[in-house]
Design an enzyme around this catalytic site. Sequence first.
Site, PDB file in Angstrom:
ATOM      1  N   TYR A   1      40.243  51.654  10.645  1.00  0.00           N
ATOM      2  CA  TYR A   1      41.168  50.930  11.526  1.00  0.00           C
ATOM      3  C   TYR A   1      41.837  49.824  10.729  1.00  0.00           C
ATOM      4  O   TYR A   1      41.171  49.077  10.004  1.00  0.00           O
ATOM      5  CB  TYR A   1      40.383  50.317  12.695  1.00  0.00           C
ATOM      6  CG  TYR A   1      41.247  49.576  13.697  1.00  0.00           C
ATOM      7  CD1 TYR A   1      42.208  50.251  14.451  1.00  0.00           C
ATOM      8  CD2 TYR A   1      41.101  48.197  13.889  1.00  0.00           C
ATOM      9  CE1 TYR A   1      42.995  49.576  15.375  1.00  0.00           C
ATOM     10  CE2 TYR A   1      41.892  47.513  14.820  1.00  0.00           C
ATOM     11  CZ  TYR A   1      42.836  48.209  15.565  1.00  0.00           C
ATOM     12  OH  TYR A   1      43.613  47.540  16.485  1.00  0.00           O
TER      13      TYR A   1
ATOM     14  N   ASP B   1      41.457  46.711   2.876  1.00  0.00           N
ATOM     15  CA  ASP B   1      41.520  46.000   4.151  1.00  0.00           C
ATOM     16  C   ASP B   1      40.158  45.330   4.347  1.00  0.00           C
ATOM     17  O   ASP B   1      39.207  45.949   4.803  1.00  0.00           O
ATOM     18  CB  ASP B   1      41.841  46.986   5.280  1.00  0.00           C
ATOM     19  CG  ASP B   1      41.791  46.308   6.645  1.00  0.00           C
ATOM     20  OD1 ASP B   1      41.443  45.110   6.705  1.00  0.00           O
ATOM     21  OD2 ASP B   1      42.088  46.986   7.648  1.00  0.00           O
TER      22      ASP B   1
ATOM     23  N   LYS C   1      39.712  37.942  10.970  1.00  0.00           N
ATOM     24  CA  LYS C   1      38.365  37.632  11.465  1.00  0.00           C
ATOM     25  C   LYS C   1      37.776  36.363  10.816  1.00  0.00           C
ATOM     26  O   LYS C   1      38.205  35.281  11.149  1.00  0.00           O
ATOM     27  CB  LYS C   1      37.486  38.871  11.334  1.00  0.00           C
ATOM     28  CG  LYS C   1      38.122  40.007  12.177  1.00  0.00           C
ATOM     29  CD  LYS C   1      37.291  41.227  12.411  1.00  0.00           C
ATOM     30  CE  LYS C   1      37.974  42.082  13.473  1.00  0.00           C
ATOM     31  NZ  LYS C   1      38.335  43.423  13.074  1.00  0.00           N
TER      32      LYS C   1
HETATM   33  C1  LIG Z   1      39.815  44.015  13.317  1.00  0.00           C
HETATM   34  C2  LIG Z   1      40.421  44.756  12.204  1.00  0.00           C
HETATM   35  C3  LIG Z   1      41.816  44.783  12.000  1.00  0.00           C
HETATM   36  C4  LIG Z   1      42.786  44.226  12.986  1.00  0.00           C
HETATM   37  O1  LIG Z   1      42.691  42.847  13.099  1.00  0.00           O
HETATM   38  P1  LIG Z   1      43.260  42.148  14.438  1.00  0.00           P
HETATM   39  O2  LIG Z   1      43.080  40.692  14.165  1.00  0.00           O
HETATM   40  O3  LIG Z   1      42.457  42.668  15.564  1.00  0.00           O
HETATM   41  O4  LIG Z   1      44.700  42.524  14.553  1.00  0.00           O
HETATM   42  C5  LIG Z   1      42.286  45.390  10.856  1.00  0.00           C
HETATM   43  N1  LIG Z   1      41.456  45.941   9.959  1.00  0.00           N
HETATM   44  C6  LIG Z   1      40.118  45.941  10.129  1.00  0.00           C
HETATM   45  C7  LIG Z   1      39.250  46.541   9.083  1.00  0.00           C
HETATM   46  C8  LIG Z   1      39.562  45.376  11.259  1.00  0.00           C
HETATM   47  O5  LIG Z   1      38.234  45.418  11.435  1.00  0.00           O
END
Ligand SMILES: *Cc1c(COP(=O)(O)O)cnc(C)c1O
Length: 428
Positions: A144, A239, A267
């Site tokens: 994701y 990411d 995060k």
């Molecule tokens: C949570 C998450 C996102 C998206 O971040 P948001 O602040 O919810 O837009 C992108 N990449 C990873 C790996 C994530 O866990």
Amino acid sequence: MLYQRSSALFSEAEQVIPGGVNSPVRAFKGVGGTPIFAKSAKGAYVYDEDDNRYIDYINSWGPMILGHAYQPVVDAVIERAKLGTSFGMPTEIETKIAELAIAMVPNIDKIRFVNSGTEACMSAVRLARGFTGKDKIIKFAGCYHGHSDAFLIQAGSGAVTFGSPNSPGVTQGTAKDTLLAIYNNLESVKALIEANPNEIACIILEPVAGNMGCIPPRDNFLQKLRNLCDAHDILLIFDEVMTGFRLAKGGAQELFNVKADLVCFGKVIGGGLPVGAFAARNEIMNHLSPLGPVYQAGTLSGNPLAMAAGLAMLNDLNNDSKIFERLAEKTRYLHEGCSKVLQNNKVTHTINRLGSMISIHFAKDEVVDFTSSAKGNNDTFKTFFHGMLNEGIYIAPSAFETWFLCDALTYNDLDETIKAVDKVAASL
Ligand SMILES: *Cc1c(COP(=O)(O)O)cnc(C)c1O
């Protein structure tokens, strides 16, 4: 436990907010029932509107690595708010957090702050395309990267829980530029590169997947991707929205000693306020507006309250030389305890863990990619989830999510959790 007030609040919310929530996975659709509404939280505990207490393993989906309402962060935000909450002008604190992040994370010279992980990943891919002059990207099934169009192709947790791996509203044109590989499967990546010569701008991945359960890379997967990228002039994007400032000071790059070209954050970096960021070496970051041609902007980007929260958090992570070891040790303890009681109760399971990320899969085979993760028994998970909730343990309401540990957790909390797993396992 009673959830009367939460149920009432949810009914009210449903009237004015789609599904009653502002982010789908909160809605409990994957597990049935109605969501509990949070009232407050402190340290390792969250309290709901019916005053039930839970040991929290979501921790706002990652950010609260030092526990809820962490005093230095709360103080920083309060002090900062008194000076004004937003200016649309540069502020000194943006430079301070940038300097600290760059000092903590390897291979980055410059960093740009945005408001979410979604924005960070979306912007990083635009920059990769602008920098390389190529259009296509490779992502992995089950990873994701936020909800921007290019990524909503087999996007892990949220999207999968709702049975819409490919969202309507994403055009064919966009979808055709996103190539899908299999996590931990180098051959699947090689095949895509061969089939699309000189067309691939970047490979983006979670260096430790966290949105299909916790799936660590195997057999030097990250280094092998690095080598492929070097051979084919492709940028490698880590990411690290989940793993950044969680697995190590320098994230997965440091832990696995593999260099990424671009790194995305979210995060933890915001200490619980809405922050994302992307970073790279000068050569790449200088392509970004206003220095270069790739446009990216944000009215509230680098917001001083958010920067103050993030800076307080990163400072304390940076100054505590044992924090990541301590978290990993607590997670190992939890893993061992859960394994034992699940075995005793003859529950088929697989547990994956790295650092402070852990996931229990009700599957008999190893979980190494999306397909093996999806083989987990979802009915068992649902029963498990509600059982744990009833025991005062709050885990993510989806079989595809990782549990996040925070430093505020005591070994008593962990023992209480293991005891709850034992009790719930007996009923599975
Ligand atoms: C949570 C998450 C996102 C998206 O971040 P948001 O602040 O919810 O837009 C992108 N990449 C990873 C790996 C994530 O866990």
